[in-house]
Write a protein that holds these residues in place. Structure first.
Motif, PDB file in Angstrom:
ATOM      1  N   GLY A  90       0.675  -1.465   0.078  1.00  0.00           N
ATOM      2  CA  GLY A  90      -0.002   0.598   0.688  1.00  0.00           C
ATOM      3  C   GLY A  90       0.846   1.449  -0.050  1.00  0.00           C
ATOM      4  N   GLU A 129      -5.910   0.023   2.884  1.00  0.00           N
ATOM      5  CA  GLU A 129      -7.304   1.014   2.589  1.00  0.00           C
ATOM      6  C   GLU A 129      -7.033   1.454   4.087  1.00  0.00           C
ATOM      7  OE1 GLU A 129      -8.621   0.497  -0.970  1.00  0.00           O
ATOM      8  OE2 GLU A 129      -7.620   2.038  -0.790  1.00  0.00           O
ATOM      9  N   GLU A 142     -16.051   4.566   3.088  1.00  0.00           N
ATOM     10  CA  GLU A 142     -14.738   4.629   2.953  1.00  0.00           C
ATOM     11  C   GLU A 142     -14.441   6.021   2.449  1.00  0.00           C
ATOM     12  OE1 GLU A 142     -15.861   1.866  -0.682  1.00  0.00           O
ATOM     13  OE2 GLU A 142     -16.056   0.246   0.908  1.00  0.00           O
ATOM     14  N   GLU A 193     -11.567   9.113   1.844  1.00  0.00           N
ATOM     15  CA  GLU A 193     -10.068   8.927   1.006  1.00  0.00           C
ATOM     16  C   GLU A 193     -10.287  10.464   2.253  1.00  0.00           C
ATOM     17  OE1 GLU A 193      -8.998   9.670  -2.586  1.00  0.00           O
ATOM     18  OE2 GLU A 193      -9.937   8.240  -3.251  1.00  0.00           O
TER      19      GLU A 193
END
Ligand code: ADP
Ligand code: MG
Ligand code: MG
Ligand code: MG
Ligand code: MG
Length: 443
Positions: free
Chosen positions: A262, A268, A360, A362
């Motif tokens: 990652g 993530e 989710e 960012e």
């Protein structure tokens, strides 16, 4: 270790325990206890010890005040010191209603509920490693705290400059006897200021440890003729005391924040967790920095964050990702201070991070430059907001954040906000020495 009732009764006898303290915390994180003679221990272990909740800050109204203590049998501990009355042990308790269900105003149950949510999302553990800082002041001949610091030392200084050395060593010793794994202890940047780091643990245990830690630090300091304070900013012009908090989530015994493939070696999940922390930072500040005085620490120039940003390189932003990877992969939130209620603070941080994962989110790009050197326009451009600048602003941010409010639950939220608005209004109407110095003769 989760002991059985029989094991605890045996341990009490083997250690000649005379009294047992049943411990819990109020809304503001102050440790309360009901002390029972050891012959009441069987009754206590059946959750049959009752107390009057109406006298505890933020608990309940008079008409529904009967509460029951439910000892967590994994928290059995015999204090390493003798008292004239014999040995004393403690059990940390959950607080239940008469029907045996958890009381919504118990901070420990708030944290447990948020941890349940993490478990439901597939995480096997939520790990928390705090770095509490504190000051040591001298006591006067009447045993009252003074504003005299006990040394002139600085970061990582050695004795004899560091007169707190002996005291701190005794604190570490006492903590080790109580099962703490101490990773480091050192003099901090300001004179009279110290930090003791102990190994991370799962959330509830970490919060339990912090309450024990504060008790031990204060009582050992007193034996050395010193007053230990976790007040965030006891003196103007020098660093305040923070409590950087390291966080990670494990999934099936593996660190869910680590991904060698990652970006920056982070998964993530880790990035989404960071995004959640930044998204809810203004709201959890009220919980992690709950005093009027907390906001005197969160100012530029004293190594405390005042802007909402993250970085893997820089030590100054709100959220830092320390370099360690593998099982040690973690994020460090640098705003909390040691005056917080550790259960509520950890619950609000977890809720923030989990929301980032659920949605989710960012994170914005990491900020690897000194934010204090950026112009207003540059900060605006990079989307960098400030932390609340006082308790009132922080409370306003909290009541606008559904996620953090949900995590705390109505009962805690209501009583917390009420108590803190009163605190703010009392502070806001004070007339201080500083104001008289500035204005009294000129105007
Ligand atoms: P700093 O570099 O900011 O001074 P310290 O080394 O003093 O940090 O403290 C690090 C803290 O992080 C310790 O409490 C340590 O146990 C904790 N820690 C280590 N690994 C993890 C992890 N995977 N999750 C959460 N905390 C961790
Ligand atoms: Mg440290
Ligand atoms: Mg450090
Ligand atoms: Mg420090
Ligand atoms: Mg740190």
């Amino acid at each position: 270790k989760e002991y059985t009732k029989e094991e605890i009764l045996k341990l009490a006898e083997a250690n000649d325990v005379r009294y047992v303290r049943l411990q819990f915390t109020d809304l503001l994180g102050i440790v309360k206890n009901v002390e029972i003679p050891v012959d009441q221990l069987p009754k206590a272990l059946d959750n049959r010890i009752m107390f009057d909740g109406s006298s505890i800050q933020g608990f309940v109204r008079i008409e529904e005040s009967d509460m029951y203590l439910a000892p967590d049998r994994s928290t059995w501990l015999v204090f390493p010191w003798d008292t004239p009355q014999g040995r004393v042990a403690r059990l940390i308790c959950d607080v239940n209603l008469p029907d045996g269900t958890p009381f919504a105003g118990d901070p420990r149950s708030v944290l447990k509920r948020v941890c349940e949510k993490a478990r439901a999302m597939g995480f096997s553990a939520f790990n928390v490693g705090p770095e509490p800082e504190f000051f040591l002041f001298k006591l006067d001949e009447n045993g009252k705290p003074t504003l005299d610091l006990n040394d002139e030392g600085g970061y990582f200084d050695w004795a004899p400059v560091d007169l707190g050395e002996n005291c701190r060593r005794d604190i570490v010793l006492a903590l080790e006897q109580m099962g703490f794994e101490i990773e480091a202890s050192h003099h901090e940047v300001a004179p009279g200021q110290h930090e003791i780091d102990f190994r991370y643990a799962e959330a509830v245990e970490a919060a339990d440890n912090l309450t024990t830690f504060r008790l031990v630090v204060k009582s050992v300091a007193r034996e050395h003729g010193l007053h230990a304070t976790f007040m965030p900013k006891p003196l103007y012009g020098i660093n305040g005391s923070g409590m950087h908090t390291h966080l990670s989530l494990f999934r099936d015994g593996q660190n869910a924040f680590y991904d060698p493939e990652g970006e920056m070696g982070l998964s993530e999940t880790a990035l989404q967790f960071v995004a959640g922390l930044l998204e809810h930072a203004r709201a959890f500040t009220a919980i992690c920095n709950p005093l009027v005085n907390s906001y005197k620490r969160l100012v530029p120039g004293y190594e405390a964050p005042s802007y909402i940003a993250w970085s893997g390189k820089n030590r100054s932003p709100l959220v830092r990702v320390p370099a360690a990877r593998g099982m040690s992969t973690r994020v460090e939130v640098r705003s909390p201070d040691p005056s917080c209620n550790p259960y509520l603070a950890i619950a609000s941080l977890l809720a923030a991070g989990l929301d980032g994962i659920e949605r989710e989110l960012e994170p914005p790009p990491p900020v690897n430059r000194n934010i204090y050197m950026m112009t207003e326009a540059e900060k605006e451009e990079a989307g960098i907001r400030s932390l609340p600048s006082n308790l009132n602003e922080a409370l306003d941010a909290l009541v606008r954040d559904g996620v953090i409010m949900d995590a705390l639950g109505d009962h805690v939220l209501l009583h917390f906000i009420e108590a803190k608005r009163i605190e703010w209004n009392m502070f806001r109407t004070q007339v201080t020495e500083w104001e008289r110095e500035q204005y009294f003769s000129i105007y």
